[in-house]
Design a protein around this motif. Sequence first.
Motif: not given
Length: 139
Positions: A100-109
Amino acid sequence: MRQEWNIWVLGGDQRQARLAEQLAMDGHTVHAFALERAGELEGVEQEEELEGVELADCVVLPLPVTGEGGVLNAPLSGGSFSLALLLDRLRPGQVVCAGRVDCRTETMAERRGITLHDYFAREELAVANAVPAALAVEA
């Protein structure tokens, strides 16, 4: 030929604790971080620091990957861990799985050149995960 992997399981709940043990039973070298309240995990090296995580063939993050305030979801740990600082320790090209990867986490990665593979996006896992939850509600 079967290949042994160096796998780090970071944070999460009993699902990640059991996963770490299963991976160790399958012959992989497994390190667990932020799972100290899960007790002893058979065959798993419990880590207090992230030293060596950059050498992992695969890093498994929890479901969901983030807790309140954007920190690593780690209910089985006494600590609080910044997801940004954790991602800073990883290297581009590592296999990094998360749920359940959120947009904020995806962007950080993405900013760090890290690709997150969202295992919860797989329909068979989402369905299998829903069954115990539904049974718990009925009980």
